[in-house]
Design an enzyme around this catalytic site. Sequence first.
Site, mmCIF file in Angstrom:
data_model
loop_
_atom_site.group_PDB
_atom_site.id
_atom_site.type_symbol
_atom_site.label_atom_id
_atom_site.label_comp_id
_atom_site.label_asym_id
_atom_site.label_seq_id
_atom_site.Cartn_x
_atom_site.Cartn_y
_atom_site.Cartn_z
ATOM 1 N N ILE A 1 -46.680 -76.559 -50.955
ATOM 2 C CA ILE A 1 -46.509 -75.157 -51.367
ATOM 3 C C ILE A 1 -46.851 -74.841 -52.826
ATOM 4 O O ILE A 1 -46.693 -73.702 -53.243
ATOM 5 C CB ILE A 1 -45.081 -74.653 -51.054
ATOM 6 C CG1 ILE A 1 -44.056 -75.409 -51.910
ATOM 7 C CG2 ILE A 1 -44.760 -74.761 -49.571
ATOM 8 C CD1 ILE A 1 -42.941 -74.520 -52.367
ATOM 9 N N LYS B 1 -49.971 -75.778 -53.856
ATOM 10 C CA LYS B 1 -51.440 -75.865 -53.860
ATOM 11 C C LYS B 1 -52.022 -74.479 -54.174
ATOM 12 O O LYS B 1 -51.295 -73.477 -54.211
ATOM 13 C CB LYS B 1 -51.916 -76.412 -52.518
ATOM 14 C CG LYS B 1 -51.554 -77.893 -52.353
ATOM 15 C CD LYS B 1 -51.842 -78.458 -50.972
ATOM 16 C CE LYS B 1 -51.430 -79.930 -50.925
ATOM 17 N NZ LYS B 1 -51.505 -80.511 -49.571
ATOM 18 N N ASN C 1 -57.768 -82.722 -58.314
ATOM 19 C CA ASN C 1 -57.490 -83.692 -57.260
ATOM 20 C C ASN C 1 -58.771 -84.000 -56.478
ATOM 21 O O ASN C 1 -59.488 -83.072 -56.080
ATOM 22 C CB ASN C 1 -56.436 -83.062 -56.308
ATOM 23 C CG ASN C 1 -55.873 -84.040 -55.305
ATOM 24 O OD1 ASN C 1 -55.660 -85.205 -55.606
ATOM 25 N ND2 ASN C 1 -55.628 -83.559 -54.090
ATOM 26 N N GLU C 2 -59.080 -85.269 -56.310
ATOM 27 C CA GLU C 2 -60.126 -85.727 -55.383
ATOM 28 C C GLU C 2 -61.526 -85.186 -55.686
ATOM 29 O O GLU C 2 -62.189 -84.635 -54.815
ATOM 30 C CB GLU C 2 -59.724 -85.401 -53.945
ATOM 31 C CG GLU C 2 -58.406 -86.053 -53.559
ATOM 32 C CD GLU C 2 -57.967 -85.725 -52.123
ATOM 33 O OE1 GLU C 2 -58.709 -85.059 -51.404
ATOM 34 O OE2 GLU C 2 -56.858 -86.151 -51.758
ATOM 35 N N GLU D 1 -48.646 -90.684 -54.454
ATOM 36 C CA GLU D 1 -48.481 -90.304 -53.040
ATOM 37 C C GLU D 1 -48.277 -91.534 -52.161
ATOM 38 O O GLU D 1 -48.807 -91.616 -51.050
ATOM 39 C CB GLU D 1 -49.707 -89.523 -52.556
ATOM 40 C CG GLU D 1 -50.040 -88.306 -53.398
ATOM 41 C CD GLU D 1 -51.216 -87.486 -52.878
ATOM 42 O OE1 GLU D 1 -51.652 -87.709 -51.729
ATOM 43 O OE2 GLU D 1 -51.701 -86.614 -53.625
HETATM 44 O O1 9MR Z 1 -49.303 -84.017 -46.675
HETATM 45 C C1 9MR Z 1 -50.152 -82.887 -46.805
HETATM 46 C C2 9MR Z 1 -50.338 -82.247 -45.449
HETATM 47 O O2 9MR Z 1 -49.106 -81.705 -44.984
HETATM 48 C C3 9MR Z 1 -51.382 -81.133 -45.538
HETATM 49 O O3 9MR Z 1 -51.678 -80.659 -44.240
HETATM 50 C C4 9MR Z 1 -52.663 -81.660 -46.190
HETATM 51 C C5 9MR Z 1 -53.682 -80.553 -46.407
HETATM 52 O O4 9MR Z 1 -53.242 -79.635 -47.368
HETATM 53 O O5 9MR Z 1 -52.376 -82.235 -47.438
HETATM 54 C C6 9MR Z 1 -51.495 -83.326 -47.343
HETATM 55 O O6 9MR Z 1 -51.303 -83.883 -48.624
HETATM 56 C C7 9MR Z 1 -52.465 -84.449 -49.209
HETATM 57 C C8 9MR Z 1 -52.384 -84.210 -50.689
HETATM 58 O O7 9MR Z 1 -52.254 -82.838 -50.943
HETATM 59 C C9 9MR Z 1 -53.602 -84.783 -51.403
HETATM 60 N N1 9MR Z 1 -53.783 -86.167 -51.109
HETATM 61 C C10 9MR Z 1 -53.791 -86.501 -49.689
HETATM 62 C C11 9MR Z 1 -52.526 -85.972 -49.021
HETATM 63 C C12 9MR Z 1 -52.476 -86.366 -47.571
HETATM 64 O O8 9MR Z 1 -53.524 -85.745 -46.879
#
Ligand code: 9MR
Length: 433
Positions: free
Chosen positions: A124, A126, A210-211, A325
């Site tokens: 939440i 993002k 990120n990424e 993470e």
């Molecule tokens: O855990 C998160 C999942 O609930 C969401 O659907 C997804 C897409 O927004 O993101 C997952 O979290 C990610 C994180 O934001 C970035 N690194 C990878 C994580 C796992 O996908």
Amino acid sequence: MLQIKNRETAKLSPLIVSALLATTLTACGGSSGGGSEQSSSSSESSSSESSSSEESSSSSSSEDNTDGAFSIDPDFQLYALADFPVGVAVSAAGESYSIFNHSDATQRQNVITEHFSELTAGNIMKMSYLHPQEDTFTFGDADELVGFADTNGMTVHGHALVWHSGYQVPGFMENYEGDFAAMLSDHVKGIVNHFESEFPGTVASWDVVNEAVDQGGENGFRQSLFYNELPPASEGDIPEYIRVAFQAARDTGAEIDLYYNDYDNTANDVRLAKTLEIADGLAEGDLIDGVGFQMHVYMTYPSLNDFENAFQEVVDRGLKVKVTELDVAVVNPYGGNAPDELEYDAALAGEQKQRFCDIARVYLETVPAELRGGFTVWGLTDDESWLMNQFRNATGADYDDVWPLLFNADLSAKPALQGVADAFQGNACNSDI
Ligand code: 9MR
């Protein structure tokens, strides 16, 4: 810059928590694998390594229920064993497993405040959640979460100011016709300044970008919307959008640590090198404080040496290392030889305890105290993990559970929690449960 807030003055009742943690539980099964550390976006590489076993000097007794459940009754508070943030990603607002709305929300909050000193919003905070339209920021849900942390003397690691992935990119940023750099800068500043003014010191760090790495991208950089709008200013440079985002965050003057965060950047040399290239590019302008290693890992992959090498590269640069993470799936479905069905037996629960311990131990042994940005797990209970969906979508593997976290579905603590505690206490890692 970042400091751990004083938890003793602001905690929820430890009595309630202890009572909860003392209850017995239910758990379930697994098997180990070697394979690929990955994120929602993609996955790469493979390898394997295993760990050793030794008697621990301090360990809580484990419950081994007849239905195959494994729990401990911790005689510690995990965060109190560390001199750096110990974090957990949580769901909030109306999400499944929300710490505010779920049927066990109060118990969830109690376990979280008992064992963790920092929160990351799993979703939440993002981009589109906080900034859906150019002139509209929506902070209500995040304020509830950050306020909860603040009230309980915890910090928050903000995740994430700029990320390419899917629906969470605000629609207005696509096909944007104005000055993209100015817009992105306002996005970053608007969010950082909000939390800094509403909850000074609570959001102590951010994943600013990120990424951004992608081996299939241009020169190893992901060709995202952001890249396409603001590519490297000159050949050999890092993408300009990364610099713009970090500069904006720095320019707020907020006392926060700024992280570049990515996945599969421990064992994968190419991705690690690209991560370091970004860090170096930002460090030239003193725009970065640390590197985040997501660490969605497996029982034997990446190796402990991989973790050590990657952490050391960042330490050598004088930057902080944050495990952002962490989860340890007990099966790796990418290897091609994963079982169709899993059983999480005592041996596996013990191996996982040791794996968590070894990872935490390598973190402590490699990263000096002043560069420890934190150690965060990606979710509280096994059943809420993102991994089951991920594995199903990516490989078709249909596991009910892959047991990647520190707490069972009923909120009881797993032996894995003891494993992390052992490392934090300087005890030898072992697989005894
Ligand atoms: O855990 C998160 C999942 O609930 C969401 O659907 C997804 C897409 O927004 O993101 C997952 O979290 C990610 C994180 O934001 C970035 N690194 C990878 C994580 C796992 O996908």
